[in-house]
Design a protein around this motif. Structure first.
Motif, PDB file in Angstrom:
ATOM      1  N   ARG A  48       0.618  -1.154  -0.085  1.00 17.75           N
ATOM      2  CA  ARG A  48       0.151  -0.053  -0.308  1.00 17.75           C
ATOM      3  C   ARG A  48       0.589   1.623   0.117  1.00 17.75           C
ATOM      4  N   HIS A  49       0.559   2.261  -1.334  1.00 12.95           N
ATOM      5  CA  HIS A  49       1.860   3.160  -1.140  1.00 12.95           C
ATOM      6  C   HIS A  49       0.585   4.582  -0.406  1.00 12.95           C
ATOM      7  N   ALA A  50       0.274   4.866  -0.385  1.00 12.44           N
ATOM      8  CA  ALA A  50      -1.381   5.652  -0.206  1.00 12.44           C
ATOM      9  C   ALA A  50      -0.660   7.139   1.170  1.00 12.44           C
ATOM     10  N   ILE A  51      -0.341   7.031   1.636  1.00 15.44           N
ATOM     11  CA  ILE A  51       0.876   7.372   2.777  1.00 15.44           C
ATOM     12  C   ILE A  51       1.816   7.751   2.867  1.00 15.44           C
ATOM     13  N   PRO A  52       1.978   9.497   2.692  1.00 13.64           N
ATOM     14  CA  PRO A  52       3.729   9.299   3.048  1.00 13.64           C
ATOM     15  C   PRO A  52       4.536   8.990   4.335  1.00 13.64           C
ATOM     16  N   PHE A  53       6.008   9.111   4.225  1.00 14.03           N
ATOM     17  CA  PHE A  53       6.708   8.379   4.575  1.00 14.03           C
ATOM     18  C   PHE A  53       6.305   9.119   6.525  1.00 14.03           C
ATOM     19  N   ARG A  54       6.797   8.752   7.516  1.00 13.76           N
ATOM     20  CA  ARG A  54       6.467   9.725   8.582  1.00 13.76           C
ATOM     21  C   ARG A  54       8.156  10.339   9.083  1.00 13.76           C
ATOM     22  N   ARG A  55       6.805  12.094   8.643  1.00 13.11           N
ATOM     23  CA  ARG A  55       7.729  13.224   9.188  1.00 13.11           C
ATOM     24  C   ARG A  55       7.667  13.257  11.011  1.00 13.11           C
ATOM     25  N   ILE A  56       9.576  13.896  10.694  1.00  8.93           N
ATOM     26  CA  ILE A  56      10.033  13.355  12.380  1.00  8.93           C
ATOM     27  C   ILE A  56      10.883  14.776  12.833  1.00  8.93           C
ATOM     28  N   THR A  57      11.028  15.199  13.686  1.00  4.13           N
ATOM     29  CA  THR A  57      11.505  16.365  13.997  1.00  4.13           C
ATOM     30  C   THR A  57      11.739  16.181  15.508  1.00  4.13           C
ATOM     31  N   SER A  58      13.685  16.568  15.144  1.00  2.00           N
ATOM     32  CA  SER A  58      14.302  15.959  16.354  1.00  2.00           C
ATOM     33  C   SER A  58      14.072  17.359  17.285  1.00  2.00           C
ATOM     34  N   GLU A  59      14.664  17.508  19.114  1.00  2.05           N
ATOM     35  CA  GLU A  59      15.238  18.226  19.482  1.00  2.05           C
ATOM     36  C   GLU A  59      15.188  19.048  18.641  1.00  2.05           C
ATOM     37  N   SER A  60      15.676  19.875  19.655  1.00  2.00           N
ATOM     38  CA  SER A  60      16.634  21.829  18.814  1.00  2.00           C
ATOM     39  C   SER A  60      17.951  21.293  19.785  1.00  2.00           C
ATOM     40  N   PHE A  61      18.599  22.215  18.801  1.00  2.00           N
ATOM     41  CA  PHE A  61      20.535  22.181  19.858  1.00  2.00           C
ATOM     42  C   PHE A  61      20.933  23.333  19.354  1.00  2.00           C
ATOM     43  N   VAL A  62      21.917  23.502  20.529  1.00  2.00           N
ATOM     44  CA  VAL A  62      22.714  25.051  19.456  1.00  2.00           C
ATOM     45  C   VAL A  62      24.457  24.294  19.142  1.00  2.00           C
ATOM     46  N   SER A  63      24.658  25.321  18.396  1.00  2.00           N
ATOM     47  CA  SER A  63      25.562  25.079  17.837  1.00  2.00           C
ATOM     48  C   SER A  63      26.550  25.479  18.790  1.00  2.00           C
ATOM     49  N   LEU A  64      28.059  24.893  18.329  1.00  2.00           N
ATOM     50  CA  LEU A  64      29.214  24.919  18.871  1.00  2.00           C
ATOM     51  C   LEU A  64      30.340  25.447  18.474  1.00  2.00           C
ATOM     52  N   SER A  65      29.974  25.246  16.991  1.00  2.00           N
ATOM     53  CA  SER A  65      30.574  25.769  16.439  1.00  2.00           C
ATOM     54  C   SER A  65      30.540  25.914  15.144  1.00  2.00           C
ATOM     55  N   ASN A  66      31.351  26.036  13.759  1.00  2.00           N
ATOM     56  CA  ASN A  66      30.903  25.786  12.714  1.00  2.00           C
ATOM     57  C   ASN A  66      30.630  24.628  12.017  1.00  2.00           C
ATOM     58  N   ARG A  67      31.191  23.295  12.516  1.00  2.00           N
ATOM     59  CA  ARG A  67      31.160  22.300  12.114  1.00  2.00           C
ATOM     60  C   ARG A  67      30.700  21.170  13.005  1.00  2.00           C
ATOM     61  N   HIS A  68      29.160  20.878  12.270  1.00  2.00           N
ATOM     62  CA  HIS A  68      29.134  19.315  13.334  1.00  2.00           C
ATOM     63  C   HIS A  68      28.750  18.242  12.228  1.00  2.00           C
ATOM     64  N   THR A  69      28.859  16.780  12.677  1.00  2.00           N
ATOM     65  CA  THR A  69      28.762  15.513  11.997  1.00  2.00           C
ATOM     66  C   THR A  69      26.575  14.827  12.200  1.00  2.00           C
ATOM     67  N   LEU A  70      26.710  14.565  11.796  1.00  2.00           N
ATOM     68  CA  LEU A  70      25.214  14.938  11.360  1.00  2.00           C
ATOM     69  C   LEU A  70      24.974  12.991  12.003  1.00  2.00           C
ATOM     70  N   VAL A  71      24.256  12.371  13.039  1.00  2.00           N
ATOM     71  CA  VAL A  71      24.799  11.050  12.453  1.00  2.00           C
ATOM     72  C   VAL A  71      23.295  10.351  12.544  1.00  2.00           C
ATOM     73  N   LEU A  72      22.987   9.490  11.809  1.00  2.00           N
ATOM     74  CA  LEU A  72      21.416   8.412  11.696  1.00  2.00           C
ATOM     75  C   LEU A  72      22.383   6.905  12.192  1.00  2.00           C
ATOM     76  N   SER A  73      21.805   6.337  12.964  1.00  2.00           N
ATOM     77  CA  SER A  73      22.425   5.005  13.790  1.00  2.00           C
ATOM     78  C   SER A  73      21.187   4.746  13.930  1.00  2.00           C
ATOM     79  N   VAL A  74      21.188   3.617  12.759  1.00  2.00           N
ATOM     80  CA  VAL A  74      19.916   2.421  12.878  1.00  2.00           C
ATOM     81  C   VAL A  74      20.632   1.068  13.582  1.00  2.00           C
ATOM     82  N   GLN A  75      19.244   1.225  14.628  1.00  2.00           N
ATOM     83  CA  GLN A  75      20.043  -0.474  15.340  1.00  2.00           C
ATOM     84  C   GLN A  75      18.553  -0.673  15.526  1.00  2.00           C
ATOM     85  N   PRO A  76      19.798  -2.630  15.834  1.00  2.00           N
ATOM     86  CA  PRO A  76      18.144  -3.704  16.100  1.00  2.00           C
ATOM     87  C   PRO A  76      18.094  -3.777  18.060  1.00  2.00           C
TER      88      PRO A  76
END
Length: 270
Positions: free
Chosen positions: A215-243
């Motif tokens: 079935r393909h009528a409903i879009p993927f679930r939209r998820i919003t993270s908590e906000s975070f304060v940047s500590l520098s000009n560069r950060h690494t985004l990590v998506l961890s998929v876990q069993p």
């Protein structure tokens, strides 16, 4: 009503900016700042539009918005930020946010600049054609990322290093998730956690299918993270998929698409 005209104008401004329609911008900003000087929606929409035009390298549009902001909202806190937008204004853009790949949609390697932590066995991280997802509708383009995990293996982490953050500013991450409906969902997962560097901004949570198999009528679930304060000009985004922690070692697959970093100050009122 008093609410919907400024809200509609605000949305229209952003859509016009995304379409790079200069004539539409000039007319909409003229009408909105003359008739709908709404303090909640319009300054944010104008600021967001200026950011979009800056990314398009449209200096004329940015200048026009800055002039409108000075006239209509001289004391609004967003006006100051709008007036500071130079030609090299930084912004943390996620590269290849929808994992789009050319070709026939057959499984492909993880596209640059995304990287994988080396824990995935062959074929566990792949880009697939959106129609090959076994349920739900992909929100962005023709491809999605499929990550498969098993309770007998370590988590699979997908990362991208992003530049353009402003230290002290707040941001958050928006993504679209789904899980394979044919594999089922139980204590064996799959689970997803999102981090910025070593800070958890989206806690580990069970990812469920949005629909039944086929079935393909409903879009993927939209998820919003908590906000975070940047500590520098560069950060690494990590998506961890876990069993999970169950004994069931059947593979479990998470589908991911349209991953973005957003400015908290711009979007929190929307």
């Amino acid at each position: 009503s008093d609410l919907y005209p400024p809200y509609a104008y605000a949305l229209s401004l952003i859509r016009v900016a995304e379409g790079a329609w200069m004539d539409g911008l000039l007319e909409l900003t003229r009408l909105s700042t003359l008739h709908y000087t709404d303090q909640r929606w319009m300054p944010l929409a104008l600021y967001r539009s200026a950011r979009i035009y800056w990314k398009q390298k449209n200096r004329e549009a940015v200048d026009s918005i800055q002039q409108q902001m000075k006239l209509a909202y001289p004391d609004h806190p967003v006006t100051e930020r709008t007036l500071r937008i130079p030609d090299d204004f930084p912004y943390p853009d996620v590269k290849n946010p929808g994992f789009e790949q050319p070709g026939d949609g057959s499984p492909t390697a993880l596209p640059a600049p995304w990287q994988e932590n080396g824990a995935a066995p062959p074929g566990a991280v792949r880009v697939i054609a959106a129609p090959d997802v076994d349920n739900g509708r992909a929100p962005d383009g023709d491809a999605v990322l499929a990550v498969t995990v098993s309770p007998i293996r370590p988590p699979v982490e997908i990362t991208q290093t992003l530049d353009g953050f402003q230290p002290g500013q707040q941001y958050f991450v928006v993504l679209h998730e789904n899980a394979s409906a044919r594999q089922g969902v139980d204590a064996s997962g799959p689970f997803l956690e999102v981090r910025v560097d070593d800070r958890v901004i989206l806690p580990n949570h069970l990812v469920k299918p949005v629909q039944g198999p086929g079935r393909h009528a409903i879009p993927f679930r939209r998820i919003t993270s908590e906000s975070f304060v940047s500590l520098s000009n560069r950060h690494t985004l990590v998506l961890s998929v876990q069993p999970g922690i169950g004994a069931n070692d059947r593979p479990r697959t998470v589908y991911l698409d349209q991953i973005q970093v957003r400015d908290w100050e711009v979007y929190r009122e929307q």
